[in-house]
Design a protein around this motif. Structure first.
Motif, PDB file in Angstrom:
ATOM      1  N   LYS A  12       0.813  -1.205   0.000  1.00 40.89           N
ATOM      2  CA  LYS A  12       0.000   0.000   0.000  1.00 40.89           C
ATOM      3  C   LYS A  12       0.855   1.268   0.000  1.00 40.89           C
ATOM      4  O   LYS A  12       1.841   1.339   0.715  1.00 40.89           O
ATOM      5  CB  LYS A  12      -0.868   0.056   1.259  1.00 40.89           C
ATOM      6  CG  LYS A  12      -2.149  -0.689   1.178  1.00 40.89           C
ATOM      7  CD  LYS A  12      -2.833  -0.692   2.518  1.00 40.89           C
ATOM      8  CE  LYS A  12      -3.887   0.356   2.610  1.00 40.89           C
ATOM      9  NZ  LYS A  12      -4.695   0.229   3.840  1.00 40.89           N
ATOM     10  N   GLY A  17      -3.065   3.888  -3.934  1.00 41.41           N
ATOM     11  CA  GLY A  17      -4.425   3.698  -3.433  1.00 41.41           C
ATOM     12  C   GLY A  17      -5.436   4.532  -4.193  1.00 41.41           C
ATOM     13  O   GLY A  17      -6.515   4.055  -4.556  1.00 41.41           O
ATOM     14  N   VAL A  18      -5.088   5.778  -4.459  1.00 37.61           N
ATOM     15  CA  VAL A  18      -5.975   6.667  -5.213  1.00 37.61           C
ATOM     16  C   VAL A  18      -6.166   6.137  -6.628  1.00 37.61           C
ATOM     17  O   VAL A  18      -7.282   6.089  -7.144  1.00 37.61           O
ATOM     18  CB  VAL A  18      -5.413   8.116  -5.236  1.00 37.61           C
ATOM     19  CG1 VAL A  18      -6.201   8.995  -6.187  1.00 37.61           C
ATOM     20  CG2 VAL A  18      -5.407   8.705  -3.834  1.00 37.61           C
ATOM     21  N   LYS A  21      -8.341   2.988  -6.583  1.00 38.60           N
ATOM     22  CA  LYS A  21      -9.738   3.334  -6.298  1.00 38.60           C
ATOM     23  C   LYS A  21     -10.406   3.895  -7.553  1.00 38.60           C
ATOM     24  O   LYS A  21     -11.549   3.557  -7.870  1.00 38.60           O
ATOM     25  CB  LYS A  21      -9.792   4.354  -5.166  1.00 38.60           C
ATOM     26  CG  LYS A  21     -11.180   4.640  -4.683  1.00 38.60           C
ATOM     27  CD  LYS A  21     -11.142   5.554  -3.465  1.00 38.60           C
ATOM     28  CE  LYS A  21     -12.539   5.767  -2.931  1.00 38.60           C
ATOM     29  NZ  LYS A  21     -12.523   6.571  -1.702  1.00 38.60           N
ATOM     30  N   THR A  23      -9.532   3.214 -10.614  1.00 31.64           N
ATOM     31  CA  THR A  23      -9.665   2.081 -11.533  1.00 31.64           C
ATOM     32  C   THR A  23     -10.892   1.248 -11.178  1.00 31.64           C
ATOM     33  O   THR A  23     -11.700   0.918 -12.047  1.00 31.64           O
ATOM     34  CB  THR A  23      -8.391   1.211 -11.496  1.00 31.64           C
ATOM     35  OG1 THR A  23      -7.271   2.018 -11.863  1.00 31.64           O
ATOM     36  CG2 THR A  23      -8.503   0.032 -12.433  1.00 31.64           C
ATOM     37  N   LYS A  24     -11.038   0.928  -9.899  1.00 31.56           N
ATOM     38  CA  LYS A  24     -12.177   0.122  -9.446  1.00 31.56           C
ATOM     39  C   LYS A  24     -13.500   0.825  -9.741  1.00 31.56           C
ATOM     40  O   LYS A  24     -14.466   0.200 -10.166  1.00 31.56           O
ATOM     41  CB  LYS A  24     -12.051  -0.146  -7.948  1.00 31.56           C
ATOM     42  CG  LYS A  24     -13.172  -0.973  -7.381  1.00 31.56           C
ATOM     43  CD  LYS A  24     -12.966  -1.211  -5.895  1.00 31.56           C
ATOM     44  CE  LYS A  24     -14.124  -1.995  -5.315  1.00 31.56           C
ATOM     45  NZ  LYS A  24     -13.927  -2.255  -3.893  1.00 31.56           N
ATOM     46  N   LYS A  25     -13.539   2.130  -9.538  1.00 34.81           N
ATOM     47  CA  LYS A  25     -14.764   2.908  -9.748  1.00 34.81           C
ATOM     48  C   LYS A  25     -15.168   2.970 -11.220  1.00 34.81           C
ATOM     49  O   LYS A  25     -16.349   2.973 -11.542  1.00 34.81           O
ATOM     50  CB  LYS A  25     -14.555   4.322  -9.214  1.00 34.81           C
ATOM     51  CG  LYS A  25     -15.749   5.218  -9.383  1.00 34.81           C
ATOM     52  CD  LYS A  25     -15.466   6.612  -8.868  1.00 34.81           C
ATOM     53  CE  LYS A  25     -16.652   7.507  -9.192  1.00 34.81           C
ATOM     54  NZ  LYS A  25     -16.298   8.905  -9.101  1.00 34.81           N
ATOM     55  N   ASP A  31     -12.247  -5.838  -8.885  1.00 33.14           N
ATOM     56  CA  ASP A  31     -12.472  -5.860  -7.445  1.00 33.14           C
ATOM     57  C   ASP A  31     -11.125  -5.736  -6.757  1.00 33.14           C
ATOM     58  O   ASP A  31     -10.245  -6.577  -6.953  1.00 33.14           O
ATOM     59  CB  ASP A  31     -13.176  -7.153  -7.033  1.00 33.14           C
ATOM     60  CG  ASP A  31     -13.544  -7.161  -5.568  1.00 33.14           C
ATOM     61  OD1 ASP A  31     -13.776  -6.069  -5.004  1.00 33.14           O
ATOM     62  OD2 ASP A  31     -13.601  -8.250  -4.983  1.00 33.14           O
ATOM     63  N   SER A  33      -9.310  -5.070  -2.999  1.00 36.21           N
ATOM     64  CA  SER A  33      -9.508  -5.008  -1.549  1.00 36.21           C
ATOM     65  C   SER A  33      -8.185  -4.675  -0.887  1.00 36.21           C
ATOM     66  O   SER A  33      -7.130  -4.724  -1.505  1.00 36.21           O
ATOM     67  CB  SER A  33     -10.047  -6.336  -1.039  1.00 36.21           C
ATOM     68  OG  SER A  33      -9.141  -7.369  -1.323  1.00 36.21           O
ATOM     69  N   THR A  34      -8.267  -4.332   0.376  1.00 39.99           N
ATOM     70  CA  THR A  34      -7.063  -4.030   1.131  1.00 39.99           C
ATOM     71  C   THR A  34      -7.057  -4.874   2.399  1.00 39.99           C
ATOM     72  O   THR A  34      -8.088  -5.025   3.053  1.00 39.99           O
ATOM     73  CB  THR A  34      -6.954  -2.529   1.450  1.00 39.99           C
ATOM     74  OG1 THR A  34      -5.746  -2.296   2.150  1.00 39.99           O
ATOM     75  CG2 THR A  34      -8.129  -2.027   2.231  1.00 39.99           C
ATOM     76  N   PHE A  39      -2.678  -4.125  -1.162  1.00 37.09           N
ATOM     77  CA  PHE A  39      -3.852  -4.121  -2.029  1.00 37.09           C
ATOM     78  C   PHE A  39      -3.865  -5.454  -2.761  1.00 37.09           C
ATOM     79  O   PHE A  39      -2.821  -5.916  -3.217  1.00 37.09           O
ATOM     80  CB  PHE A  39      -3.776  -3.008  -3.078  1.00 37.09           C
ATOM     81  CG  PHE A  39      -3.895  -1.629  -2.519  1.00 37.09           C
ATOM     82  CD1 PHE A  39      -5.107  -1.163  -2.035  1.00 37.09           C
ATOM     83  CD2 PHE A  39      -2.810  -0.777  -2.496  1.00 37.09           C
ATOM     84  CE1 PHE A  39      -5.228   0.117  -1.529  1.00 37.09           C
ATOM     85  CE2 PHE A  39      -2.918   0.501  -2.000  1.00 37.09           C
ATOM     86  CZ  PHE A  39      -4.131   0.958  -1.505  1.00 37.09           C
ATOM     87  N   SER A  41      -6.221  -7.794  -5.748  1.00 33.38           N
ATOM     88  CA  SER A  41      -7.282  -7.776  -6.741  1.00 33.38           C
ATOM     89  C   SER A  41      -7.519  -9.187  -7.254  1.00 33.38           C
ATOM     90  O   SER A  41      -6.625 -10.035  -7.213  1.00 33.38           O
ATOM     91  CB  SER A  41      -6.909  -6.875  -7.918  1.00 33.38           C
ATOM     92  OG  SER A  41      -7.895  -6.952  -8.920  1.00 33.38           O
TER      93      SER A  41
END
Length: 66
Positions: A12, A17-18, A21, A23-25, A31, A33-34, A39, A41
């Motif tokens: 991390k 992280g940004v 996030k 990419t996931k959005k 998917d 997770s942390t 991180f 996927s």
């Protein structure tokens, strides 16, 4: 399981992280997770690399290393 099929996992950091996030959005089926300080996927490393590259290109994000 080959190296390319292993789930994506990375230490991390705030910037990563940004980006993950974002990419996931923006991408279906991603998917992320942390757990603790990593991180993870469900995508492989290659698939995750391609997904993040598409997001960076779409949002005009440039990597600058000093």
């Amino acid at each position: 399981m080959t190296e390319n099929n292993k789930p994506f996992e990375v230490e991390k950091t705030f910037g990563l992280g940004v980006l993950l996030k974002l990419t996931k959005k923006n991408l279906r089926g991603v998917d992320i997770s942390t757990t603790g300080n990593k991180f993870t996927s469900t995508l492989s490393r290659e698939e995750m690399n391609n997904a993040v590259s598409r997001i960076m290109q779409t949002h005009n994000i440039r990597l600058k290393v000093k």
